[in-house]
Write an enzyme that holds these catalytic residues in place. Structure first.
Site, mmCIF file in Angstrom:
data_model
loop_
_atom_site.group_PDB
_atom_site.id
_atom_site.type_symbol
_atom_site.label_atom_id
_atom_site.label_comp_id
_atom_site.label_asym_id
_atom_site.label_seq_id
_atom_site.Cartn_x
_atom_site.Cartn_y
_atom_site.Cartn_z
ATOM 1 N N ARG A 28 40.387 43.706 3.211
ATOM 2 C CA ARG A 28 40.872 42.418 2.852
ATOM 3 C C ARG A 28 40.174 41.565 1.735
ATOM 4 O O ARG A 28 39.742 40.405 1.683
ATOM 5 C CB ARG A 28 40.648 41.446 4.208
ATOM 6 C CG ARG A 28 41.514 41.561 5.284
ATOM 7 C CD ARG A 28 43.056 40.902 5.231
ATOM 8 N NE ARG A 28 44.056 41.349 5.970
ATOM 9 C CZ ARG A 28 44.048 40.658 7.271
ATOM 10 N NH1 ARG A 28 43.486 39.533 7.582
ATOM 11 N NH2 ARG A 28 45.077 41.250 8.019
ATOM 12 N N TYR A 152 51.998 44.756 18.269
ATOM 13 C CA TYR A 152 52.651 43.616 17.613
ATOM 14 C C TYR A 152 53.957 43.514 18.219
ATOM 15 O O TYR A 152 54.531 42.407 18.440
ATOM 16 C CB TYR A 152 52.451 43.529 16.332
ATOM 17 C CG TYR A 152 50.995 43.056 15.763
ATOM 18 C CD1 TYR A 152 50.554 41.727 15.980
ATOM 19 C CD2 TYR A 152 50.354 44.095 14.968
ATOM 20 C CE1 TYR A 152 49.361 41.445 15.488
ATOM 21 C CE2 TYR A 152 49.046 43.829 14.727
ATOM 22 C CZ TYR A 152 48.531 42.536 14.923
ATOM 23 O OH TYR A 152 47.445 41.843 14.456
HETATM 24 O O1 CP3 Z 1 43.067 43.321 0.956
HETATM 25 C C1 CP3 Z 1 43.562 44.148 1.602
HETATM 26 O O2 CP3 Z 1 43.035 44.516 2.618
HETATM 27 C C2 CP3 Z 1 45.142 44.347 1.764
HETATM 28 C C3 CP3 Z 1 45.874 43.739 2.300
HETATM 29 C C4 CP3 Z 1 46.271 43.920 3.841
HETATM 30 C C5 CP3 Z 1 46.698 42.649 4.341
HETATM 31 N N1 CP3 Z 1 47.150 43.091 5.872
HETATM 32 C C6 CP3 Z 1 47.192 41.572 3.778
HETATM 33 C C7 CP3 Z 1 47.326 40.382 4.542
HETATM 34 C C8 CP3 Z 1 46.074 44.800 4.800
HETATM 35 C C9 CP3 Z 1 45.502 46.215 4.649
HETATM 36 C C10 CP3 Z 1 46.632 44.321 5.943
HETATM 37 C C11 CP3 Z 1 46.745 45.082 7.204
HETATM 38 C C12 CP3 Z 1 46.844 44.355 8.452
HETATM 39 N N2 CP3 Z 1 47.855 43.424 8.948
HETATM 40 C C13 CP3 Z 1 46.029 44.783 9.572
HETATM 41 C C14 CP3 Z 1 45.181 45.794 9.703
HETATM 42 C C15 CP3 Z 1 43.802 45.329 9.028
HETATM 43 C C16 CP3 Z 1 42.663 44.297 10.001
HETATM 44 O O3 CP3 Z 1 42.709 43.514 9.336
HETATM 45 O O4 CP3 Z 1 42.487 45.096 11.037
HETATM 46 C C17 CP3 Z 1 46.326 43.923 10.503
HETATM 47 C C18 CP3 Z 1 45.920 43.824 12.125
HETATM 48 C C19 CP3 Z 1 47.418 42.949 10.142
HETATM 49 C C20 CP3 Z 1 48.290 42.260 10.738
HETATM 50 C C21 CP3 Z 1 48.246 40.805 10.202
HETATM 51 N N3 CP3 Z 1 48.789 40.176 9.160
HETATM 52 C C22 CP3 Z 1 47.316 39.800 10.572
HETATM 53 C C23 CP3 Z 1 46.497 39.932 11.643
HETATM 54 C C24 CP3 Z 1 47.448 38.863 9.547
HETATM 55 C C25 CP3 Z 1 46.357 37.484 9.430
HETATM 56 C C26 CP3 Z 1 47.155 35.941 9.724
HETATM 57 C C27 CP3 Z 1 46.662 34.977 9.055
HETATM 58 O O5 CP3 Z 1 47.095 34.318 8.407
HETATM 59 O O6 CP3 Z 1 45.279 34.845 9.423
HETATM 60 C C28 CP3 Z 1 48.330 38.930 8.705
HETATM 61 C C29 CP3 Z 1 48.573 38.434 7.641
HETATM 62 C C30 CP3 Z 1 47.969 38.948 6.224
HETATM 63 N N4 CP3 Z 1 48.053 40.127 5.844
HETATM 64 C C31 CP3 Z 1 47.265 38.224 5.345
HETATM 65 C C32 CP3 Z 1 46.858 38.988 4.197
HETATM 66 C C33 CP3 Z 1 45.993 38.589 3.249
HETATM 67 C C34 CP3 Z 1 47.037 36.484 5.338
HETATM 68 C C35 CP3 Z 1 48.157 35.810 5.356
HETATM 69 C C36 CP3 Z 1 48.549 35.282 3.740
HETATM 70 O O7 CP3 Z 1 47.725 35.282 3.102
HETATM 71 O O8 CP3 Z 1 49.719 34.840 3.782
#
Ligand code: CP3
Length: 346
Positions: A28, A152
């Site tokens: 992230r 999910y």
């Molecule tokens: O920088 C990186 O690591 C690459 C991008 C990346 C994202 N998601 C972008 C993202 C990666 C590798 C992921 C994988 C992902 N997505 C995981 C596995 C990694 C981990 O954290 O354990 C999981 C569990 C998800 C599911 C998911 N997607 C979650 C739990 C969330 C967070 C929701 C929130 O808003 O807090 C997302 C959304 C997400 N994916 C965001 C990002 C940058 C945040 C939302 C946004 O900016 O719009």
């Protein structure tokens, strides 16, 4: 198998080979902690942002420029393939993936047809190609592991205890395996398409696997994650396998066919290395919350991780989980500097 970045410290560390300096990147590393991300991210869901290759390319590059990290990770999400085949989900800001009609029965398998990356996610492949043309560090492609993606689809939203997912696996094992088999195929197809377009390494995210005991993991998860790892083995790119609270699962997470095992901050690297055994590299494991105590504390904690690793060449420095959105990027900058300046490789 030879790749453009075979001599890069990140790739060499993944293979446990000697190299110049300890490589570092952050899960992230792109995203809300960066003001330059918030400035360009726009108002749609993250799925809209991912569908825009120019935007996703820029977002992926931002942390590489700012921190000087040794790898980029594709800006995408683990639910993109299921979304792209029309399963019916969104990613709600501040919450995470949400499914309108969660997976409950055999009929729902039809909502998970095979992924055709060129047709279903052309924007992901375009982003990979743009990144590979611009980057001078390796690009990490990724997929969600069957268990974590299934959690999910079955829960319908992020869950702490995964009770609906686990009750499906315990009460209807054939359906559970059928679901995970489809998700494994999707992960393989997605990963291979990222590698074909130039990704130099892959990470399989099984973030929530730590909800399971070793016996549960072996029976319900191992065959599917092993299928994914085997399904990309011939490409020769390093395979990283990550989850949190996986202390008891670390040996299995290597055994499924990983080259690099991700370790969260709960297990010291020296103990993790004993548990995983020889022949694997480790990735981790700075507690992401130390960044909130300021640069001095965070850099000391980073030094402790380096000390724990004791110069082993098979170490990719990272956090134990993702960068938290409120993190001060200046602290992470100092951490990267400390790792690069003070990390030693025997
Ligand atoms: O920088 C990186 O690591 C690459 C991008 C990346 C994202 N998601 C972008 C993202 C990666 C590798 C992921 C994988 C992902 N997505 C995981 C596995 C990694 C981990 O954290 O354990 C999981 C569990 C998800 C599911 C998911 N997607 C979650 C739990 C969330 C967070 C929701 C929130 O808003 O807090 C997302 C959304 C997400 N994916 C965001 C990002 C940058 C945040 C939302 C946004 O900016 O719009």
């Amino acid at each position: 198998m030879t790749g453009r970045f075979d001599d890069h410290p990140f790739i060499r560390a993944c293979r446990g080979l000697p190299h110049e300096r300890v490589p570092v990147w952050f899960m992230r590393q792109a995203g809300r902690s960066l003001p330059e991300y918030r400035a360009i991210r726009g108002t749609g869901t993250i799925l809209d942002a991912i569908a825009d290759p120019d935007l996703s390319t820029e977002i992926t590059l931002q942390p590489v420029r700012r921190y000087g990290v040794d790898a980029a990770i594709l800006y995408s999400d683990i639910v993109v393939p299921a979304h792209a085949v029309g399963f019916g989900l969104t990613v709600t800001p501040g919450v995470g993936p949400e499914v309108e009609n969660p997976f409950t029965s055999e009929a729902d398998l039809d909502r998970l047809r095979p992924l055709d990356p060129e047709a279903d996610t052309p924007y992901v492949l375009e982003t990979v190609r743009q990144l590979v043309a611009e980057l001078d560090v390796p690009l990490i492609g990724f997929a969600g592991a069957p268990f974590t993606v299934a959690s999910y689809l079955v829960e319908g939203r992020p869950s702490r205890d995964h009770v609906t997912t686990k009750s499906l696996m315990f009460s209807n094992e054939p359906l559970w395996h059928a679901l995970c088999d489809r998700l494994a195929d999707m992960a393989i197809t997605s990963l291979r398409s990222q590698i074909d377009n130039g990704a130099s390494a892959i990470q399989l995210f099984d973030s929530w696997a730590g909800a399971l005991s070793p016996a549960q993991y072996r029976r319900y998860v191992y065959p599917h994650s092993a299928k994914v790892m085997a399904g990309v083995a011939d490409t020769g790119v390093p395979r990283i396998h990550f989850g949190v609270t996986t202390g008891e699962l670390l040996p299995l997470m290597g055994e499924v066919g990983a080259d690099v095992v991700g370790v969260d901050w709960r297990v010291p690297l020296a103990s993790a290395r004993e548990r995983v055994g020889a022949g694997f590299a480790l990735q981790g494991n700075l507690d992401p919350t130390v960044a909130f105590a300021g640069a001095e504390v965070a850099c000391d904690a980073a030094r402790a991780v380096l000390t724990d690793n004791a110069g082993h060449p098979g170490h990719v420095f990272n956090l134990g989980h993702g960068v938290m959105p409120a993190t001060d990027p200046d602290v992470l900058f100092e951490v990267v500097k400390t790792v690069h300046e003070e990390g030693t490789v025997d």
